[in-house]
Design an enzyme around this catalytic site. Sequence first.
Site, PDB file in Angstrom:
ATOM      1  N   ALA A  42      29.762   6.719  56.704  1.00 25.83           N
ATOM      2  CA  ALA A  42      28.935   5.865  55.854  1.00 25.83           C
ATOM      3  C   ALA A  42      28.380   4.675  56.624  1.00 25.83           C
ATOM      4  CB  ALA A  42      29.758   5.364  54.666  1.00 25.83           C
ATOM      5  N   ASP A 136      43.129   6.344  60.438  1.00 28.22           N
ATOM      6  CA  ASP A 136      41.862   5.863  60.997  1.00 28.22           C
ATOM      7  C   ASP A 136      41.848   4.342  61.139  1.00 28.22           C
ATOM      8  OD1 ASP A 136      39.356   6.509  62.079  1.00 28.22           O
ATOM      9  OD2 ASP A 136      38.325   6.043  60.207  1.00 28.22           O
TER      10      ASP A 136
END
Length: 207
Positions: A42, A136
């Site tokens: 994104a 992450d």
Amino acid sequence: MAGVTKTYKQYADSVSFWVVKGTYEVYSSHPHLSICGAGRSAAVFKLPEENRVIKVYYPPFESVAKQEYINYMKITDHPQYASLYEVGTNYIVLEYIKGKTAFQCLHEGIHISLDQIKQVDDALGYARTQGLYPSDIHLHNLLITSDGLVRIIDIARFSNPKPCRQWDDLKAGYYKHYRKAYFPTQVPKWLMNTVAKIYRSRYPNRH
């Protein structure tokens, strides 16, 4: 409230992407939006006249919007995660947090303290108690505010039960190298990007 929701959707609809050398990049967006950053799934834009950002997902990752919304709902009361305001088909609206990423701090010579490392540990530990799987965690996803609080700004992959060692490896590097006298005050961007590329290549299953 309906008018506000419609405005957010209009902003999200104004964003388009194209693929450059296998990577999604912003092609166009509403002129009132200013881009804050882009990741694997994104791009994030500062909304005008309010302390909020809109995270718009690339077409193959639009379903991640709902999943990240669910993740935020599980930890909405923790101060080190952003407040969530809205979710749409391909976007979420979050609190705008002013600060510098850990990547920027290393590049600019801004000290990262042991307390800030412990803050991240505590925040990730809390997420685990809420049934999430912190994943992450890298230098671009840790934002340090002017008052020294570390905020975690991307939890899209916190629902993936696959073990992720990125934070453990970053923390090991902090203790083994960062705190030593030989570690440079400022780290060049190219060097950090090179280390990250080697890490991903050498340890493809650790992130």
